[in-house]
Design a protein around this motif. Sequence first.
Motif, PDB file in Angstrom:
ATOM      1  N   GLN A 127       0.827  -1.208   0.000  1.00 25.38           N
ATOM      2  CA  GLN A 127       0.000   0.000   0.000  1.00 25.38           C
ATOM      3  C   GLN A 127       0.860   1.255   0.000  1.00 25.38           C
ATOM      4  O   GLN A 127       0.603   2.205  -0.732  1.00 25.38           O
ATOM      5  CB  GLN A 127      -0.910   0.005   1.230  1.00 25.38           C
ATOM      6  N   ILE A 128       1.886   1.214   0.828  1.00 24.22           N
ATOM      7  CA  ILE A 128       2.770   2.374   0.919  1.00 24.22           C
ATOM      8  C   ILE A 128       3.477   2.625  -0.409  1.00 24.22           C
ATOM      9  O   ILE A 128       3.575   3.760  -0.875  1.00 24.22           O
ATOM     10  CB  ILE A 128       3.795   2.181   2.063  1.00 24.22           C
ATOM     11  N   SER A 133       4.339   5.640  -5.563  1.00 28.26           N
ATOM     12  CA  SER A 133       4.395   5.681  -7.029  1.00 28.26           C
ATOM     13  C   SER A 133       3.358   6.637  -7.586  1.00 28.26           C
ATOM     14  O   SER A 133       3.561   7.235  -8.644  1.00 28.26           O
ATOM     15  CB  SER A 133       4.174   4.276  -7.595  1.00 28.26           C
ATOM     16  N   GLU A 134       2.243   6.820  -6.864  1.00 32.58           N
ATOM     17  CA  GLU A 134       1.248   7.791  -7.303  1.00 32.58           C
ATOM     18  C   GLU A 134       1.822   9.206  -7.270  1.00 32.58           C
ATOM     19  O   GLU A 134       1.692   9.960  -8.214  1.00 32.58           O
ATOM     20  CB  GLU A 134       0.016   7.759  -6.393  1.00 32.58           C
ATOM     21  N   THR A 135       2.455   9.533  -6.171  1.00 32.42           N
ATOM     22  CA  THR A 135       2.996  10.888  -6.014  1.00 32.42           C
ATOM     23  C   THR A 135       4.108  11.162  -7.002  1.00 32.42           C
ATOM     24  O   THR A 135       4.403  12.309  -7.313  1.00 32.42           O
ATOM     25  CB  THR A 135       3.537  11.100  -4.598  1.00 32.42           C
ATOM     26  N   SER A 136       4.747  10.085  -7.515  1.00 35.03           N
ATOM     27  CA  SER A 136       5.852  10.292  -8.450  1.00 35.03           C
ATOM     28  C   SER A 136       5.354  10.361  -9.893  1.00 35.03           C
ATOM     29  O   SER A 136       6.149  10.445 -10.809  1.00 35.03           O
ATOM     30  CB  SER A 136       6.889   9.179  -8.306  1.00 35.03           C
ATOM     31  N   ASN A 137       4.020  10.274 -10.104  1.00 38.06           N
ATOM     32  CA  ASN A 137       3.472  10.389 -11.459  1.00 38.06           C
ATOM     33  C   ASN A 137       3.146  11.835 -11.841  1.00 38.06           C
ATOM     34  O   ASN A 137       2.674  12.583 -11.024  1.00 38.06           O
ATOM     35  CB  ASN A 137       2.185   9.547 -11.565  1.00 38.06           C
TER      36      ASN A 137
ATOM     37  N   ALA B  86       0.335   8.168   4.392  1.00 36.07           N
ATOM     38  CA  ALA B  86       1.544   7.350   4.368  1.00 36.07           C
ATOM     39  C   ALA B  86       2.257   7.382   5.714  1.00 36.07           C
ATOM     40  O   ALA B  86       2.843   6.382   6.136  1.00 36.07           O
ATOM     41  CB  ALA B  86       2.483   7.836   3.270  1.00 36.07           C
ATOM     42  N   ALA B  87       2.193   8.511   6.393  1.00 29.28           N
ATOM     43  CA  ALA B  87       2.864   8.622   7.688  1.00 29.28           C
ATOM     44  C   ALA B  87       2.247   7.634   8.681  1.00 29.28           C
ATOM     45  O   ALA B  87       2.962   6.855   9.321  1.00 29.28           O
ATOM     46  CB  ALA B  87       2.733  10.051   8.219  1.00 29.28           C
TER      47      ALA B  87
END
Lengths: 137, 137
Positions: A127-128, A133-137, B86-87
């Motif tokens: 999940q993490i 990977s979402e934030t890096s898109n 995420a935290a």
Amino acid sequence: METHPKDSNRTYSIRQLSKEFDVTARALRFYEDKGLISPQRKGQTRLYSPRDRARLQLILRGKRLGFSLVEIHEILDLYTPKDHGAAQMRATLHKYRGQIETLKRQREDIDAAIKDMVEGCVWLEGQINELESETSN
Amino acid sequence: METHPKDSNRTYSIRQLSKEFDVTARALRFYEDKGLISPQRKGQTRLYSPRDRARLQLILRGKRLGFSLVEIHEILDLYTPKDHGAAQMRATLHKYRGQIETLKRQREDIDAAIKDMVEGCVWLEGQINELESETSN
DNA sequence: ACATAACTTTACGTTGACGTAAATGTAAGA
DNA sequence: TCTTACATTTACGTCAACGTAAAGTTATGT
């Protein structure tokens, strides 16, 4: 060398033992009250032998495994060798086997719990990673 | 077939559960009081779902392993998936790992205890055999 | 000699995990 | 309708495993 390093005749004070195993002196006296341990006395004060120390370790292990003091007492009895007839020895043997079965069932519980936790762990890691990977898109 | 055999919508009464797992109804209500389980209500009476049943199994396993109800509550929290940032997930992951370590230490204790018991068992069997061979002389 | 520290016993207090009793509600069968 | 069976809440009781306070004893350093 009156008392050389690894002397089996050395003794421990109640504070020494309580500090070493991180239990209170009150607890040690309580265990004595319940017949779990019986240190010698020099006058009034307790002197714990290495054997007493070993018994204490067994007591604490029993506690960590969730046994009551009464149960721990019975377990300790198995450690203190009695010398009686074959009938009694067979009875003792029976207790040993019962205890072994109890412990094995407990280990199954633990293994199941570990499995659950590891799986949850892996899932969470997934999940993490997704979030990252979402934030890096 | 209104409710077919393996229906995930079926419910259990408090007595059914208490009989099946050999705990008292009082205990089940107590666990509810402590927030460990939260069955639905049909009016006043409790209706336990299969998920509640599963939680109960986890509770009882925790008890067998010697955890307190508070500790079991924390463990149950790990089983109920929260969906937050995420935290928080990292924090949860940390708890998972801690729990795994705790369980592994406990398993070492168990293995040591089993080893002790097996050795004592073997020794006792030897003693009994000695007695028997003596009487046959 | 005297304080200080570490030991002792006695006894009452506390917390967790329920047990148990009392009073009440509800649904099903005779 | 009445009883029987199981459900509920409220509240006090109990047992294990110590904690804690009080009051006293013994050894050790200054």
